[in-house]
Write a protein that holds these residues in place. Structure first.
Motif, PDB file in Angstrom:
ATOM      1  N   VAL A 185       0.854  -1.179   0.000  1.00  0.00           N
ATOM      2  CA  VAL A 185       0.000   0.000   0.000  1.00  0.00           C
ATOM      3  C   VAL A 185       0.900   1.244   0.000  1.00  0.00           C
ATOM      4  O   VAL A 185       1.761   1.379   0.871  1.00  0.00           O
ATOM      5  CB  VAL A 185      -0.917   0.032   1.236  1.00  0.00           C
ATOM      6  CG1 VAL A 185      -1.793   1.283   1.238  1.00  0.00           C
ATOM      7  CG2 VAL A 185      -1.785  -1.224   1.279  1.00  0.00           C
ATOM      8  N   ARG A 195      -7.833   7.041  -3.224  1.00  0.00           N
ATOM      9  CA  ARG A 195      -9.061   6.274  -3.437  1.00  0.00           C
ATOM     10  C   ARG A 195      -9.056   5.645  -4.823  1.00  0.00           C
ATOM     11  O   ARG A 195      -9.533   4.518  -5.006  1.00  0.00           O
ATOM     12  CB  ARG A 195     -10.284   7.175  -3.257  1.00  0.00           C
ATOM     13  CG  ARG A 195     -10.454   7.729  -1.856  1.00  0.00           C
ATOM     14  CD  ARG A 195     -11.682   8.612  -1.741  1.00  0.00           C
ATOM     15  NE  ARG A 195     -12.891   7.818  -1.754  1.00  0.00           N
ATOM     16  CZ  ARG A 195     -13.414   7.205  -0.694  1.00  0.00           C
ATOM     17  NH1 ARG A 195     -12.793   7.283   0.470  1.00  0.00           N
ATOM     18  NH2 ARG A 195     -14.520   6.518  -0.787  1.00  0.00           N
ATOM     19  N   VAL A 234      -6.942   2.577  -4.613  1.00  0.00           N
ATOM     20  CA  VAL A 234      -7.700   1.490  -3.978  1.00  0.00           C
ATOM     21  C   VAL A 234      -8.691   0.903  -4.971  1.00  0.00           C
ATOM     22  O   VAL A 234      -8.832  -0.327  -5.080  1.00  0.00           O
ATOM     23  CB  VAL A 234      -8.427   1.998  -2.715  1.00  0.00           C
ATOM     24  CG1 VAL A 234      -9.360   0.908  -2.156  1.00  0.00           C
ATOM     25  CG2 VAL A 234      -7.427   2.412  -1.642  1.00  0.00           C
ATOM     26  N   LEU A 285      -9.090  -2.995  -6.249  1.00  0.00           N
ATOM     27  CA  LEU A 285     -10.315  -3.793  -6.183  1.00  0.00           C
ATOM     28  C   LEU A 285     -10.646  -4.379  -7.546  1.00  0.00           C
ATOM     29  O   LEU A 285     -11.110  -5.530  -7.641  1.00  0.00           O
ATOM     30  CB  LEU A 285     -11.465  -2.926  -5.663  1.00  0.00           C
ATOM     31  CG  LEU A 285     -11.354  -2.499  -4.192  1.00  0.00           C
ATOM     32  CD1 LEU A 285     -12.491  -1.563  -3.821  1.00  0.00           C
ATOM     33  CD2 LEU A 285     -11.338  -3.702  -3.267  1.00  0.00           C
ATOM     34  N   ILE A 303      -5.662  -6.863   5.448  1.00  0.00           N
ATOM     35  CA  ILE A 303      -5.203  -5.503   5.175  1.00  0.00           C
ATOM     36  C   ILE A 303      -4.664  -4.866   6.448  1.00  0.00           C
ATOM     37  O   ILE A 303      -5.354  -4.782   7.463  1.00  0.00           O
ATOM     38  CB  ILE A 303      -6.339  -4.634   4.610  1.00  0.00           C
ATOM     39  CG1 ILE A 303      -6.946  -5.295   3.361  1.00  0.00           C
ATOM     40  CG2 ILE A 303      -5.828  -3.236   4.277  1.00  0.00           C
ATOM     41  CD1 ILE A 303      -8.177  -4.585   2.813  1.00  0.00           C
ATOM     42  N   ASP A 344      -6.345   1.636   6.367  1.00  0.00           N
ATOM     43  CA  ASP A 344      -6.400   1.201   4.976  1.00  0.00           C
ATOM     44  C   ASP A 344      -7.552   0.239   4.746  1.00  0.00           C
ATOM     45  O   ASP A 344      -8.203   0.273   3.695  1.00  0.00           O
ATOM     46  CB  ASP A 344      -5.071   0.548   4.584  1.00  0.00           C
ATOM     47  CG  ASP A 344      -3.940   1.561   4.501  1.00  0.00           C
ATOM     48  OD1 ASP A 344      -4.085   2.542   3.764  1.00  0.00           O
ATOM     49  OD2 ASP A 344      -2.922   1.371   5.190  1.00  0.00           O
ATOM     50  N   GLN A 363     -10.629   2.170   4.267  1.00  0.00           N
ATOM     51  CA  GLN A 363     -10.621   2.787   2.948  1.00  0.00           C
ATOM     52  C   GLN A 363     -11.068   1.776   1.889  1.00  0.00           C
ATOM     53  O   GLN A 363     -11.882   2.085   1.013  1.00  0.00           O
ATOM     54  CB  GLN A 363      -9.225   3.308   2.618  1.00  0.00           C
ATOM     55  CG  GLN A 363      -9.119   4.016   1.275  1.00  0.00           C
ATOM     56  CD  GLN A 363      -9.407   5.494   1.379  1.00  0.00           C
ATOM     57  OE1 GLN A 363      -8.521   6.287   1.592  1.00  0.00           O
ATOM     58  NE2 GLN A 363     -10.665   5.858   1.218  1.00  0.00           N
ATOM     59  N   PHE A 364     -10.530   0.562   1.968  1.00  0.00           N
ATOM     60  CA  PHE A 364     -10.920  -0.482   1.023  1.00  0.00           C
ATOM     61  C   PHE A 364     -12.423  -0.754   1.125  1.00  0.00           C
ATOM     62  O   PHE A 364     -13.114  -0.873   0.102  1.00  0.00           O
ATOM     63  CB  PHE A 364     -10.140  -1.769   1.306  1.00  0.00           C
ATOM     64  CG  PHE A 364      -8.866  -1.897   0.527  1.00  0.00           C
ATOM     65  CD1 PHE A 364      -8.770  -2.764  -0.543  1.00  0.00           C
ATOM     66  CD2 PHE A 364      -7.748  -1.144   0.866  1.00  0.00           C
ATOM     67  CE1 PHE A 364      -7.590  -2.891  -1.270  1.00  0.00           C
ATOM     68  CE2 PHE A 364      -6.563  -1.252   0.164  1.00  0.00           C
ATOM     69  CZ  PHE A 364      -6.479  -2.129  -0.919  1.00  0.00           C
ATOM     70  N   CYS A 388     -15.182  -0.251  -1.789  1.00  0.00           N
ATOM     71  CA  CYS A 388     -15.984  -1.421  -2.168  1.00  0.00           C
ATOM     72  C   CYS A 388     -17.458  -1.046  -2.279  1.00  0.00           C
ATOM     73  O   CYS A 388     -18.138  -1.366  -3.272  1.00  0.00           O
ATOM     74  CB  CYS A 388     -15.824  -2.530  -1.133  1.00  0.00           C
ATOM     75  SG  CYS A 388     -14.452  -3.657  -1.391  1.00  0.00           S
ATOM     76  N   ILE A 398     -12.974  -9.103   4.066  1.00  0.00           N
ATOM     77  CA  ILE A 398     -11.869  -8.258   4.531  1.00  0.00           C
ATOM     78  C   ILE A 398     -11.566  -8.546   5.996  1.00  0.00           C
ATOM     79  O   ILE A 398     -12.472  -8.585   6.835  1.00  0.00           O
ATOM     80  CB  ILE A 398     -12.208  -6.759   4.369  1.00  0.00           C
ATOM     81  CG1 ILE A 398     -12.358  -6.409   2.882  1.00  0.00           C
ATOM     82  CG2 ILE A 398     -11.136  -5.889   5.018  1.00  0.00           C
ATOM     83  CD1 ILE A 398     -12.786  -4.967   2.643  1.00  0.00           C
TER      84      ILE A 398
END
Length: 384
Positions: A253, A264, A267, A271, A284, A289, A292-293, A297, A310
């Protein structure tokens, strides 16, 4: 912590939580804490009675408060010791951490609780991940005449650093906290207490494997002091499962962009990569982070955990995500608690025959939430 999770809390865990509550808030309401931990009022009152019997707290109507003059378990042999009255100097332990705002507050509270129990003084310094400031703080503690030092170095290892030279020159016990010292075993008579982050990663990957995931990615910040341990644990879990390793599944990352939208976008690209390569789950590091993911999503219409499961690593803010995140929770409070007690034990040992140096490694735990197990399945697993 919800009541269902609290039912799984062991007796010693509850006692640590009680002492932590007193250390942070200065008092506790027995009924409120019992509800939060998911135990009966009688169970909590029994814990309070046991701790009061050890002289670790005072019971009051409806709860407990810290003891005004906790019993001193040890008196240190530091350069200014020797007196015994309340007005004279107590044993003093210096503590240096890289940050007081993320991750380390839990460790600080653990050390503070142990210091309160033992009747010793804890002095805190923050290095802000600066090795220069770290060494300045260390020299300051030496000048203050502390009886022992707890230190979390800014770097993953102190081997070959000026910090190690300073630690080796210490005339008081030193305990390295939340860092491995395996590569310094011959260089300095220091001890360590840390979380087993490699095992933490293995616990997370095994959880995902047990849920049927076979393409699992690891996202982590390269500059993180725990990165290499997480990578080791990830590879160990994949190998143990008999799966072929794909180096592309370990992703770095980048540092947060000055433009949040750029991060973003990165990210979002990751994805898309997950979807195109068949990745169905990710571990993660860190919580920030992972949140954020999860946010991106949802913006892209992906289902968590249906499209991507996750697991966050740290469990600082993972539960606050819109979809509460399953997280590996390092034993931060216990690391701080054990580090201070290890230091005090070494101080006591200096007055008698020497004992072996300790390297204490504590296992993280996994807190399962909705990001890996659908909410209805999670409720069934907890017996709701």
């Amino acid at each position: 912590m919800n009541s269902k999770e609290g039912n799984l809390m062991l007796s010693e865990d509850r006692k640590h939580r009680i002492l932590q509550e007193l250390a942070v808030k200065g008092s506790l309401n027995a009924a409120e804490l019992a509800a939060e931990l998911g135990v009966s009022g009688m169970t909590l009152r029994r814990d309070l009675a046991l701790l009061a019997g050890r002289g670790l707290l005072n019971r009051v109507h409806g709860g407990a408060v810290p003891v005004n003059n906790p019993p001193s378990a040890l008196s240190g042999p530091g350069r200014n010791t020797g007196a015994t009255s309340d007005n004279d100097r107590r044993t003093t332990i210096g503590m240096i951490v890289p940050s007081a705002s993320y991750y380390f507050p839990g460790i600080i509270r653990g050390a503070e609780a142990a210091a309160r129990e033992a009747g010793v003084r804890l002095v805190l310094g923050v290095s802000n991940y600066s090795m220069e400031e770290e060494r300045r703080q260390l020299r300051r503690l030496y000048d203050l005449g502390v009886d022992g030092v707890l230190i979390t170095p800014s770097e993953p290892s102190v081997a070959g650093t000026e910090t190690l030279t300073l630690l080796n020159a210490a005339v008081v016990p030193v305990v390295v906290v939340e860092r491995s010292i395996d590569d310094t075993l011959e260089d300095a008579p220091i001890e360590s207490v840390r979380s087993d982050h490699a095992r933490g990663a293995q616990i997370a990957i095994r959880h995902l494997l047990n849920l049927g995931h076979r393409r699992i990615s690891l996202f982590l910040r390269e500059e993180s002091p725990t990165a290499w341990q997480l990578i080791d644990g990830y590879h160990a879990a994949i190998q143990r499962a008999g799966l072929s390793e794909d180096p592309a599944l370990v992703r770095t990352v980048p540092r947060a962009h000055k433009d949040p939208q750029a991060h973003r976008s990165w990210v979002g690209g990751m994805l898309e990569w997950c979807a195109s390569t068949g990745v169905t789950a990710a571990l993660i590091h860190s919580d920030e982070d992972a949140l954020q993911f999860a946010s991106v999503c949802q913006e892209q219409g992906m289902d968590i955990p249906g499209d991507l499961a996750i697991v966050a690593y740290d469990d600082e803010i993972a539960s606050l995500c819109n979809v509460p995140l399953t997280a590996v929770s390092p034993p931060k409070f216990d690391v701080g608690y054990q580090a201070l007690m290890t230091c005090l034990n070494r101080i006591a040992a200096s007055r008698r025959s020497s004992r072996a140096l300790q390297r204490v490694v504590l296992s993280p735990s996994l807190v399962v939430r909705s990001s890996t197990v659908p909410e209805n399945a999670a409720r069934e697993a907890l017996g709701a």
